[in-house]
Scaffold this motif. Structure first.
Motif, short mmCIF file in Angstrom:
data_model
loop_
_atom_site.label_atom_id
_atom_site.label_comp_id
_atom_site.label_asym_id
_atom_site.label_seq_id
_atom_site.Cartn_x
_atom_site.Cartn_y
_atom_site.Cartn_z
N ARG A 185 4.41 11.02 -21.03
CA ARG A 185 3.14 10.30 -21.15
C ARG A 185 3.35 8.79 -20.99
O ARG A 185 2.58 8.11 -20.32
N GLN A 186 4.41 8.27 -21.58
CA GLN A 186 4.72 6.85 -21.47
C GLN A 186 5.08 6.48 -20.02
O GLN A 186 4.67 5.44 -19.52
N GLU A 187 5.84 7.38 -19.37
CA GLU A 187 6.20 7.14 -17.97
C GLU A 187 4.95 7.06 -17.09
O GLU A 187 4.83 6.21 -16.23
N ARG A 188 4.01 7.98 -17.35
CA ARG A 188 2.77 7.98 -16.56
C ARG A 188 1.99 6.69 -16.79
O ARG A 188 1.46 6.09 -15.84
N ARG A 189 1.95 6.21 -18.06
CA ARG A 189 1.26 4.94 -18.33
C ARG A 189 1.92 3.79 -17.57
O ARG A 189 1.24 2.94 -17.01
N ASN A 190 3.24 3.78 -17.55
CA ASN A 190 3.98 2.72 -16.85
C ASN A 190 3.70 2.76 -15.34
O ASN A 190 3.52 1.71 -14.71
N LEU A 191 3.71 3.97 -14.82
CA LEU A 191 3.45 4.12 -13.37
C LEU A 191 2.03 3.65 -13.02
O LEU A 191 1.82 3.01 -11.99
N ARG A 192 1.07 3.99 -13.87
CA ARG A 192 -0.31 3.56 -13.58
C ARG A 192 -0.46 2.05 -13.73
O ARG A 192 -1.28 1.43 -13.06
N GLN A 221 0.83 -1.20 0.00
CA GLN A 221 0.00 0.00 0.00
C GLN A 221 0.87 1.26 0.00
O GLN A 221 0.57 2.24 -0.69
N LYS A 222 1.97 1.21 0.76
CA LYS A 222 2.89 2.33 0.83
C LYS A 222 3.51 2.60 -0.54
O LYS A 222 3.59 3.74 -1.01
N GLU A 223 3.95 1.52 -1.20
CA GLU A 223 4.54 1.66 -2.53
C GLU A 223 3.50 2.13 -3.55
O GLU A 223 3.79 2.92 -4.44
N LEU A 224 2.28 1.63 -3.41
CA LEU A 224 1.19 2.06 -4.29
C LEU A 224 0.97 3.56 -4.19
O LEU A 224 0.85 4.25 -5.20
N ASN A 225 0.91 4.06 -2.94
CA ASN A 225 0.67 5.49 -2.73
C ASN A 225 1.79 6.35 -3.32
O ASN A 225 1.55 7.40 -3.91
N LYS A 226 3.05 5.88 -3.17
CA LYS A 226 4.18 6.59 -3.73
C LYS A 226 4.08 6.65 -5.25
O LYS A 226 4.27 7.69 -5.89
N THR A 227 3.76 5.49 -5.84
CA THR A 227 3.67 5.41 -7.30
C THR A 227 2.51 6.24 -7.82
O THR A 227 2.62 6.92 -8.85
N LEU A 228 1.41 6.21 -7.10
CA LEU A 228 0.23 7.00 -7.50
C LEU A 228 0.55 8.50 -7.45
O LEU A 228 0.13 9.26 -8.34
#
Length: 621
Positions: free
Chosen positions: A304-311, A282-289
């Motif tokens: 834009r590609q980086e954002r897609r990868n992060l999501r 959950q902690k990693e999810l919040n950081k990534t979000l």
């Protein structure tokens, strides 16, 4: 035989469909109201909302604390679904009503984070339909139809008297329970596929069920305990925890008594072996979000590609968290031999995935039949417990007074009476209070426990009037006419008499309850007696079911020249009111109005012979 089964199924489908139709019609009418102000006036919305704080609770849920308005709608009570939205915007979030305090209300958002639009927007709260219960009913009906679950079909056939059911008993001895309670336990712990425990008021139904469930535990059985309401589920959970810790309370934590939170499935997951790993994910999810949603001045193809990868990473973390939670749920349930919840609250995948030996439905006479079958499908055997001589469930669809809704328990009593075991000894009421309902509803089979066990038979208060266990105060000829307000009825003359009764006896009894069939009368009584009694002590008959007080005062309200008594004709409702008192029962009404009805005429005759009959003139100054 199978044709008969299908005929009964068709009747259940029609019953469910009519309820769905009534439910949909209500929300269709709500949606047709264009004006937000009108929705507020009718109790379907709250606006404007004043937000006090936003936070996360111990389960990681988003909580918005708002100010409670004076007109807080009944349809938005604790645990109810709702919709929070920004006025003049398309932004919204589904919510569940959390804690409803004196001046504040918690909204639990169906969201992973606090929405940006909550800040600075004009917010409104609306009621929201939730059709999950109907989907579960449809699932159970489909299972009964497709012939794959033959044991489930067998339970259904026995319930409807379509299959032979030789009742057997298993050895059980207990020095605490009475003979009828022991007999009920013996039938429950034997191999009977269907058992119905008919428990009239004060007969120790919960005590009997708890002993039976504890014996089933000794047989290494797994038990689902279902109830129509969260309050009943909480009560059963507390009773079971006195015997064993192998109990888990299943359901939406917002609807569970705070005292039981640590015993809920959700909270057990929070302290489970998997909890730490879930928190790390959950902690990693919040950081990534946060990184995915961060603002960038230059936003080109690479960004834009980086954002897609992060999501994509966010989705993966959420999937891993759900899988871990699912594993944790299933492990905790397998270790907890008893799961308790509402009929629909137990209809979740984690429950369906496990094997259950016995399904116990408490307060079955207050349950909607299709909902009973929804949870009954999870077990090999079915136990129903309740009193079908009291209030049936509150449903959206309407039934004629001469053909009221028939519960599953009533149908089993009618179609297969061999499955019924009757609890015949009551521990609550003074014998004089008990006997009228005993003759009217229980064929005179109900007896009192020994006087040494039932304190209510000894009324030794210093006030001589306290020693009269049953009193009817007749308002006939006093000019106490009923009046209409907001579609309900009230009787101001009776309110005055109730106030005098409370003042007279408030020092003689440890607990006092005031009951009226009409909501406006209840509201008026609460206003009149707010310095003396709490709101929970002044309720409608429906609100008082399952409760008791040493002194009960009933205000019948109806007083007219043509003998019209409305839903006082629902005698099961009146049976509830007449059986709440332990030591003293005072009924206030107009004999000229209610006496035209045979049931109430019998009651007046009983009071004249066994109780105390007084005129309201004695209390008018």
């Amino acid at each position: 035989m199978e044709k008969n089964l299908e005929t009964y199924l068709e009747q259940i489908v029609k019953l469910k469909d009519k309820e769905v139709e009534a439910y949909q019609n209500l929300y269709s009418k709500i949606n047709d109201i264009a004006s937000l102000r009108e929705k507020v006036r009718k109790g379907y919305a709250v606006y404007p909302l004043i937000v006090h704080s936003t936070s996360f609770d111990k389960l990681g849920q988003v909580i918005i604390e708002i100010e409670k308005v004076a007109y807080w709608p009944r349809m938005l009570s604790k645990g109810s679904p709702g919709r929070l939205y920004a006025v003049n915007s398309e932004e919204y979030s589904n919510i569940t009503i959390g804690k409803v305090g004196y001046d504040k209300v918690d909204l639990i958002l169906d969201s992973d984070d606090i929405p940006e639009w909550v800040k600075g927007s004009k917010l409104a709260l609306m009621v929201r339909p939730d059709d999950r219960s109907f989907r579960e009913m449809e699932r159970a009906i489909a299972e009964l139809s497709d012939k794959k679950n033959e044991n489930f079909r067998s339970v259904f056939r026995i319930a409807y008297g379509l299959e032979k059911n030789d009742v057997v008993t298993a050895p059980f001895v207990n020095e605490i329970l009475n003979e009828s309670q022991i007999n009920a336990v013996q039938q429950i712990i034997a191999k009977n596929k269907v058992v119905v425990v008919h428990g009239p008021p004060g007969t120790g139904k919960t005590t009997t069920l708890v002993h039976a469930i504890f014996e089933l535990l000794k047989q290494d059985k797994r038990i689902l305990v279902a109830t129509p309401s969260n309050a009943a589920a909480d009560h059963m959970t507390k009773s079971l925890l006195e015997f064993t810790k192998k109990v888990v309370r299943v359901g939406n934590i917002a609807r569970v008594d705070e005292e039981l939170e640590k015993h809920t499935l959700a909270m057990k997951v929070q302290v489970s072996e998997e909890a730490q790993l879930i928190k790390e994910y959950q902690k990693e999810l919040n950081k990534t979000l946060k990184r995915a949603n961060s603002f960038k001045r230059n936003f080109g193809h690479d960004e834009r590609q980086e954002r897609r990868n992060l999501r994509s990473e966010v989705k993966l973390y959420r999937k891993q968290i759900k899988e871990l939670e699912k594993f944790s749920y299933e492990r905790i349930l397998s270790q907890s031999r008893i799961a308790v919840g509402t009929l629909i609250g137990l209809c979740r995948n984690e429950i369906k995935a496990q094997n259950w030996d016995v399904v116990v439905i408490d307060e079955a006479a207050q349950a909607f039949e299709p909902a009973c079958w929804a949870v009954a499908s999870f077990g090999n055997r079915l136990v129903l417990a309740g009193d079908h001589k009291q209030l049936p469930p509150t449903l959206m669809q309407q039934f004629p007074m001469d053909k009221p809704y028939q519960t599953l328990q009533e149908k089993i009593v009618e179609n297969n009476p061999t499955t019924i075991t009757f609890l015949d000894t009551q521990y609550r009421m003074n014998s004089v209070i008990k006997e009228f309902s005993n003759q009217q509803f229980y064929e005179g089979k109900l007896k009192c426990a020994d006087k040494s066990e039932i304190a209510s038979d000894s009324l030794n208060n210093h006030n001589d009037d306290s020693n009269e266990p049953l009193v009817f105060i007749d308002t006939a000829g006093c000019g106490f006419d009923e009046e209409m307000q907001d579609g309900s009825r009230f009787n101001s003359g009776e309110i005055g008499i109730v106030g005098k009764m409370v003042a007279t006896f408030q020092n003689d009894f440890e607990s006092i309850g005031v009951i009226s069939p009409y909501s406006v009368q209840v509201k008026s009584l609460r206003d009149e007696l707010k310095e003396v009694l709490s709101e929970k002590d002044i309720q409608t008959i429906d609100g008082f079911q399952g409760q008791e007080r040493e002194l009960i005062i009933i205000s019948l309200v109806r007083s007219n020249t043509d003998g019209t008594i409305g839903f006082l004709k629902d005698y099961r409702r009146m049976n509830v009111a007449l059986t709440r008192a332990k030591k003293k029962l005072i009924v206030i009404g107009d004999s000229a109005t209610i006496g035209m009805d045979s049931f109430y005429n019998n009651f007046l005759t009983y009071v004249e012979n066994e109780g105390t009959y007084k005129s309201a003139w004695e209390f008018i100054t």
